[in-house]
Design a protein around this motif. Structure first.
Motif, PDB file in Angstrom:
ATOM      1  N   GLY A  30       0.809  -1.205   0.000  1.00  0.00           N
ATOM      2  CA  GLY A  30       0.000   0.000   0.000  1.00  0.00           C
ATOM      3  C   GLY A  30       0.842   1.255   0.000  1.00  0.00           C
ATOM      4  O   GLY A  30       2.074   1.202   0.016  1.00  0.00           O
ATOM      5  N   VAL A  31       0.162   2.391  -0.036  1.00  0.00           N
ATOM      6  CA  VAL A  31       0.795   3.713   0.003  1.00  0.00           C
ATOM      7  C   VAL A  31      -0.008   4.578   0.968  1.00  0.00           C
ATOM      8  O   VAL A  31      -1.237   4.643   0.870  1.00  0.00           O
ATOM      9  CB  VAL A  31       0.818   4.384  -1.388  1.00  0.00           C
ATOM     10  CG1 VAL A  31       1.447   5.771  -1.304  1.00  0.00           C
ATOM     11  CG2 VAL A  31       1.558   3.526  -2.395  1.00  0.00           C
ATOM     12  N   LEU A  90      13.111  14.732  -0.350  1.00  0.00           N
ATOM     13  CA  LEU A  90      14.256  14.044   0.236  1.00  0.00           C
ATOM     14  C   LEU A  90      14.003  12.551   0.365  1.00  0.00           C
ATOM     15  O   LEU A  90      12.986  12.123   0.924  1.00  0.00           O
ATOM     16  CB  LEU A  90      14.531  14.632   1.622  1.00  0.00           C
ATOM     17  CG  LEU A  90      15.679  14.037   2.432  1.00  0.00           C
ATOM     18  CD1 LEU A  90      17.013  14.287   1.738  1.00  0.00           C
ATOM     19  CD2 LEU A  90      15.697  14.629   3.834  1.00  0.00           C
ATOM     20  N   GLY A  91      14.963  11.751  -0.124  1.00  0.00           N
ATOM     21  CA  GLY A  91      14.841  10.307  -0.002  1.00  0.00           C
ATOM     22  C   GLY A  91      13.768   9.763  -0.930  1.00  0.00           C
ATOM     23  O   GLY A  91      12.865  10.473  -1.342  1.00  0.00           O
ATOM     24  N   ALA A  92      13.868   8.494  -1.248  1.00  0.00           N
ATOM     25  CA  ALA A  92      12.934   7.889  -2.197  1.00  0.00           C
ATOM     26  C   ALA A  92      12.148   6.762  -1.556  1.00  0.00           C
ATOM     27  O   ALA A  92      12.732   5.807  -1.050  1.00  0.00           O
ATOM     28  CB  ALA A  92      13.681   7.371  -3.416  1.00  0.00           C
ATOM     29  N   SER A  93      10.814   6.893  -1.574  1.00  0.00           N
ATOM     30  CA  SER A  93       9.964   5.751  -1.248  1.00  0.00           C
ATOM     31  C   SER A  93       9.911   4.779  -2.413  1.00  0.00           C
ATOM     32  O   SER A  93       9.682   3.582  -2.231  1.00  0.00           O
ATOM     33  CB  SER A  93       8.551   6.227  -0.918  1.00  0.00           C
ATOM     34  OG  SER A  93       8.526   6.947   0.285  1.00  0.00           O
ATOM     35  N   ASP A 127       5.454  -2.704  -1.571  1.00  0.00           N
ATOM     36  CA  ASP A 127       4.785  -3.751  -2.344  1.00  0.00           C
ATOM     37  C   ASP A 127       4.500  -4.979  -1.495  1.00  0.00           C
ATOM     38  O   ASP A 127       3.848  -5.920  -1.965  1.00  0.00           O
ATOM     39  CB  ASP A 127       5.666  -4.171  -3.525  1.00  0.00           C
ATOM     40  CG  ASP A 127       5.748  -3.106  -4.594  1.00  0.00           C
ATOM     41  OD1 ASP A 127       4.797  -2.322  -4.726  1.00  0.00           O
ATOM     42  OD2 ASP A 127       6.790  -3.048  -5.284  1.00  0.00           O
ATOM     43  N   HIS A 128       5.005  -4.981  -0.248  1.00  0.00           N
ATOM     44  CA  HIS A 128       4.900  -6.176   0.583  1.00  0.00           C
ATOM     45  C   HIS A 128       4.312  -5.891   1.962  1.00  0.00           C
ATOM     46  O   HIS A 128       3.331  -6.524   2.354  1.00  0.00           O
ATOM     47  CB  HIS A 128       6.282  -6.827   0.733  1.00  0.00           C
ATOM     48  CG  HIS A 128       6.979  -7.073  -0.563  1.00  0.00           C
ATOM     49  ND1 HIS A 128       6.571  -8.053  -1.440  1.00  0.00           N
ATOM     50  CD2 HIS A 128       8.042  -6.452  -1.130  1.00  0.00           C
ATOM     51  CE1 HIS A 128       7.346  -8.031  -2.504  1.00  0.00           C
ATOM     52  NE2 HIS A 128       8.255  -7.082  -2.343  1.00  0.00           N
ATOM     53  N   ASP A 146       6.594  -2.864   7.707  1.00  0.00           N
ATOM     54  CA  ASP A 146       8.053  -2.807   7.561  1.00  0.00           C
ATOM     55  C   ASP A 146       8.506  -1.431   7.087  1.00  0.00           C
ATOM     56  O   ASP A 146       9.510  -0.890   7.565  1.00  0.00           O
ATOM     57  CB  ASP A 146       8.533  -3.869   6.566  1.00  0.00           C
ATOM     58  CG  ASP A 146       8.442  -5.277   7.127  1.00  0.00           C
ATOM     59  OD1 ASP A 146       8.243  -5.414   8.350  1.00  0.00           O
ATOM     60  OD2 ASP A 146       8.564  -6.234   6.329  1.00  0.00           O
ATOM     61  N   ASP A 147       7.766  -0.851   6.134  1.00  0.00           N
ATOM     62  CA  ASP A 147       8.196   0.446   5.612  1.00  0.00           C
ATOM     63  C   ASP A 147       7.968   1.562   6.623  1.00  0.00           C
ATOM     64  O   ASP A 147       8.711   2.545   6.632  1.00  0.00           O
ATOM     65  CB  ASP A 147       7.482   0.770   4.299  1.00  0.00           C
ATOM     66  CG  ASP A 147       8.232   1.832   3.501  1.00  0.00           C
ATOM     67  OD1 ASP A 147       9.453   1.652   3.294  1.00  0.00           O
ATOM     68  OD2 ASP A 147       7.625   2.838   3.118  1.00  0.00           O
TER      69      ASP A 147
END
Length: 428
Positions: A24-25, A66-69, A128-129, A133-134
């Motif tokens: 998800g996002v 800043l930074g990449a998801s 994607d999983h 965790d993210d």
């Protein structure tokens, strides 16, 4: 309103909630105060990459990402990702190369965004999983951030400069181009030069960007740091396209004359540019190409009267083009509009083949585009008046439209004037 640090604490608190172990996002946004903090300086202080800074040319919008998801190496992949989302606030930022098949685009982990006087700090969790965790990775990301420091002001010592091509090579290139035009291979080609400036110590790309932002007014300012010692930046006067829903605005910026600090002399030069047949012809070639490329995807095209765009070192002819897309499709806009005749030539493919065969350097991001795409709106500028900064080397780029009658000496002076918008910030 909150400071950046307080906003980050609030976002961190939300990240400590329960998240599903599923894809998800999610985007978490907090309003922050518009204080004296320079978002570019704050961005450049962080130990995280990529970094992207953007300021719209009218100054209404400013972003530090800043930074990449998530990374995207092609524009089509970025658009496909957005099409699978429902959040119109998500924006993907970055660069498209001169070769439109290559991009460096990313959905930022953290985005400071100002619109007018309102500022929002937003963090995105994307997986994607496992969102759980993210979310943990996002907390670690926040912990690594620093309060930010002012940009360095250390004087630079230039110890060398080389042009690709050099003056003799440029004369040969322009003669080859005009011979090809006379032979009917194409009507116009844009010839470019890369200039490498060597310094005695590493160059702060962010400080260079800030210096350009201060003096190169009425421009898009864009900066992308791939790593601590590798960045691409510029201050471009030219919009590639802007889309809001299906409304599309683009422009032809072609035809150039020097500017002058004396107002009367600048006005006289601008008047000459408005009346000069060669420059008007060059501009109209770009207009006609844009209209032809878009005609099957849009309703009627409105071409506005020509105007003079006055910049610090040069003045340009610009004609704005407004229309309505049959379907909102940013990928179509990119592939139809880039590279424009103003940075490649006409017809496009034989001009591109000439560039690939005869230019003495690879353009990479130069003459590509910089900006963002989202579901509701998208905006990219043409990546002009730009530089690649790698440690102690700054590569400057400049190009000139070559048509029948172009003279090597005059075109060399034109690209020198264009490069001066950035060069004079580095070398006195």
């Amino acid at each position: 309103m909150h400071s950046i640090s307080t906003a980050l604490q609030q976002i961190a608190q939300q990240l400590r909630a329960e998240f599903p172990v599923s894809p998800g996002v999610r985007r978490f946004a907090v309003p922050v105060s518009l204080n004296q903090t320079d978002p570019l300086a704050w961005l450049a202080s962080q130990p995280v990459y990529p970094q992207f800074y953007w300021q719209q040319r009218n100054g209404d919008e400013e972003v530090a990402a800043l930074g990449a998801s998530r990374h995207f190496s092609t524009f089509d992949a970025a658009q496909a990702f957005l099409a699978s989302q429902s959040d119109a606030a998500l924006r993907i930022w970055g660069l498209n190369a001169f070769d439109t098949e290559r991009s460096a685009l990313f959905l930022p982990r953290l985005e400071w965004r100002r619109h007018g006087g309102s500022v929002t700090l937003a963090l995105t969790v994307c997986s994607d999983h496992s969102l759980a965790d993210d979310a943990r990775a996002a907390l670690a990301f926040i912990d690594a951030l620093t309060p930010g420091e002012p940009l360095p002001t250390t004087p630079l010592d230039c110890v060398g400069e080389r042009h690709f091509p050099d003056r003799a090579g440029w004369t040969q290139l322009i003669n080859q181009a005009t011979d090809a035009i006379a032979a009917g291979q194409f009507e116009k080609v844009v010839a470019a030069r890369a200039s490498d400036l060597q310094f005695s110590s590493p160059v702060s790309a962010a400080a260079f960007m800030a210096a350009s932002r201060r003096v190169n007014l009425h421009c898009y300012h864009y900066f992308m740091a791939f790593a601590p010692d590798d960045a691409f930046l510029g201050s471009s006067p030219e919009r590639l396209w802007r889309r809001i829903d299906s409304a599309l605005r683009t422009e032809a910026l072609a035809g150039t004359v020097a500017n002058h600090p004396d107002e009367a002399k600048a006005q006289a030069l601008g008047d000459w540019l408005m009346k000069d047949d060669k420059n008007q012809r060059e501009n109209m070639l770009v207009v006609e190409d844009i209209c032809q490329r878009l005609q099957n995807a849009v309703s009627s095209l409105d071409v506005l009267p020509p105007q003079i765009v006055r910049l610090r070192k040069v003045q340009h002819l610009r004609r704005c083009i407004w229309t309505e897309l049959h379907q909102p499709d940013d990928s179509l806009c990119l592939h139809q509009l880039q590279p424009t005749a103003a940075v490649a030539g006409l017809p496009r493919e034989p001009a591109r083949r000439f560039i690939a065969t005869h230019e003495s350097f690879v353009r990479e991001w130069y003459a590509g585009s910089a900006g963002y795409l989202s579901l509701k709106q998208t905006e990219f500028c043409v990546a002009l008046r730009c530089a690649r900064v790698t440690r102690q080397t700054v590569r400057l780029y400049a190009g000139a439209g070559i048509v029948a009658g172009s003279q090597p000496d005059e075109e060399w002076q034109e690209i020198t004037n264009k490069a001066a918008g950035l060069r004079t910030l580095l070398v006195s």
